[in-house]
Scaffold this active site. Structure first.
Site, short mmCIF file in Angstrom:
data_model
loop_
_atom_site.label_atom_id
_atom_site.label_comp_id
_atom_site.label_asym_id
_atom_site.label_seq_id
_atom_site.Cartn_x
_atom_site.Cartn_y
_atom_site.Cartn_z
N TYR A 1 40.94 5.52 44.02
CA TYR A 1 41.57 5.82 42.61
C TYR A 1 42.50 4.83 42.26
O TYR A 1 43.60 4.65 43.18
CB TYR A 1 41.87 7.30 42.45
CG TYR A 1 40.86 8.17 42.35
CD1 TYR A 1 39.95 8.32 41.57
CD2 TYR A 1 40.87 9.31 43.43
CE1 TYR A 1 38.92 9.39 41.72
CE2 TYR A 1 40.10 10.27 43.54
CZ TYR A 1 38.70 10.24 42.54
OH TYR A 1 37.93 11.10 42.70
N LYS B 1 52.30 34.53 62.25
CA LYS B 1 52.32 34.49 60.94
C LYS B 1 51.79 33.22 60.46
O LYS B 1 51.62 32.36 61.03
CB LYS B 1 53.49 34.83 60.19
CG LYS B 1 54.58 33.88 60.53
CD LYS B 1 55.94 34.48 59.93
CE LYS B 1 56.85 33.13 59.97
NZ LYS B 1 58.08 33.43 60.15
C1 LIG Z 1 58.85 33.37 61.49
C2 LIG Z 1 59.98 34.12 62.02
C3 LIG Z 1 60.17 33.97 63.33
C4 LIG Z 1 59.76 32.86 64.31
O1 LIG Z 1 60.52 31.57 63.87
P1 LIG Z 1 60.10 30.46 64.82
O2 LIG Z 1 61.43 29.49 64.24
O3 LIG Z 1 58.82 29.79 64.49
O4 LIG Z 1 60.29 31.01 66.12
C5 LIG Z 1 60.99 34.98 63.81
N1 LIG Z 1 61.62 36.13 63.15
C6 LIG Z 1 61.21 36.13 61.93
C7 LIG Z 1 61.79 37.31 61.15
C8 LIG Z 1 60.40 35.37 61.15
O5 LIG Z 1 59.82 35.62 59.96
#
Ligand SMILES: *Cc1c(COP(=O)(O)O)cnc(C)c1O
Length: 383
Positions: free
Chosen positions: A275, A36
């Protein structure tokens, strides 16, 4: 796409991480690569193709948009699991292409059954249990009803998985809360079994849980941050080192971020740089500008804080980070010139800028820093 900077993704580093993780979890546990947030900023299409070449064949995404990118890149050679949002209009595409998805409420369960029936093709679902994160998932008290519904709709729904997500397994201070979650998950599973059905697989672990609570690995682990070569928190890292009685980090950073100097100039002592008045030259200085700023994901909070590597030396960001530009103090570097490589994340000679050093300065989590790196920067796979 632009040429102001480039993200390099190391296939070898990722392979080593995957090999380490597979060895840790054992052969029986499926490793789902969580991609993701544009593969945590690594570039979704490029990353999954490389991960596939490294032997990964299961990917977890947040929504349909991401699922489509993975599907377009790798077709049906891999399993794709949507952990988050599916819009009603997309349900048909998801079911037709055998994309698996979390179901965490009655409405979606009914919708899945209805669309599957119309398509004459089963929806492949994972029932998410609310165990204490209080975000999404069926409450344990409603699980009996869910089980009955799954039995009634078994022609339309394939009950592939039972799953949950932990609320902060990266910190020992949440030990009690996570332990309660594991208990509740087991309870939900036994309720389901009492109806004579069971999921094909059970899963609950993210990176932190997979390391801190081995019993959460079950049949599949959903691994994000570790496969990118970063620890979920210093606590998880130290716990690992102590348990293994080692000092060596088995993980390798996969990402590097590089740019180049676009101009070098001299500034007289007493002048302000950039700036406003946030930086005044206390002596004659030599500065370099880099064509990169907060619009590309280089946080504004790194103003007067960030460090980069130029010609194998560490240099300070001075003044405020602009939308498209950074100013660097290069007074100490002798032969510095336009076109010299600038490393924002990565290694030059024997110095490194790590993702976590970077995020410490800006008070961002590794996760947040990575996902903010602009999608418009080209991603290049290197060995
Ligand atoms: C993002 C996510 C993960 C992975 O998390 P990490 O800490 O990066 O391993 C696993 N399960 C769900 C539901 C997530 O949203």
């Amino acid at each position: 796409m632009h040429k102001n900077s480039v993200i390099e993704i190391s296939q070898k580093a990722h392979k080593e991480n995957i090999d380490f993780l597979r060895k840790t979890y054992g052969k029986k546990v499926i490793l789902s690569s969580v991609v993701k947030g544009n593969a945590y900023g690594h570039g979704l299409a490029e990353f999954v193709k490389m991960a596939f070449d490294n032997g990964v064949n299961h990917f977890s995404v947040f929504d349909v948009e991401e699922a489509k990118i993975v599907f377009d890149t790798l077709k049906s050679t891999v399993t794709i699991l949507i952990m988050g949002f599916v819009a009603d209009d997309d349900m048909q595409w998801v079911i037709q292409n055998k994309i698996e998805f979390f179901v965490f409420e009655r409405y979606r369960l009914a919708k899945a059954a209805k669309v599957a029936k119309k398509l004459k093709q089963k929806a492949i679902i994972h029932i998410e249990v609310e165990t204490g994160m209080n975000r999404t998932g069926f409450e344990v008290k409603t699980i009996a009803k869910v089980a009955q519904y799954l039995i009634k709709e078994k022609e339309n729904i394939r009950f592939k998985g039972l799953c949950t997500h932990y609320a902060g397994a990266e910190s020992i201070s949440n030990y009690y809360r996570v332990s309660k979650q594991i208990e509740l998950f087991n309870k939900a599973e036994s309720i389901i079994k009492s109806f004579g059905i069971q999921p094909e697989i059970r899963h609950s672990a993210c990176s932190a849980a997979s390391m801190m609570f081995p019993e959460t690995r079950m049949d599949l682990v959903r691994i994000g941050i570790l496969q990118y070569g970063l620890w979920p928190s210093p606590e998880v890292f130290v716990t690992f080192l102590n348990a293994k009685k080692t000092k060596n980090d088995p993980l390798q950073r996969v990402i590097s971020w590089k740019s180049e100097i676009m101009s070098v100039k001299r500034v007289k002592s007493g002048e302000f740089i950039g700036y406003g008045t946030s930086f005044m030259a206390k002596e004659h200085m030599k500065i370099a500008t880099i064509p990169l700023g907060y619009s590309h994901g280089y946080s504004r909070s790194l103003s007067n804080q960030g460090r980069v590597l130029i010609n194998g030396q560490r240099c300070m960001v001075i003044g405020t980070v602009n939308m498209n530009m950074l100013t660097i103090d290069v007074s100490e570097i002798e032969h510095v010139k336009k076109g010299d490589e600038v490393t924002l994340i990565g290694t030059q000679k024997n110095l490194s800028i790590t993702v976590s050093s970077f995020s410490d300065f800006s008070n961002q989590l590794n996760y947040e820093l990575l996902t903010r790196i602009s999608k418009t920067i080209p991603r290049k796979i290197i060995q």
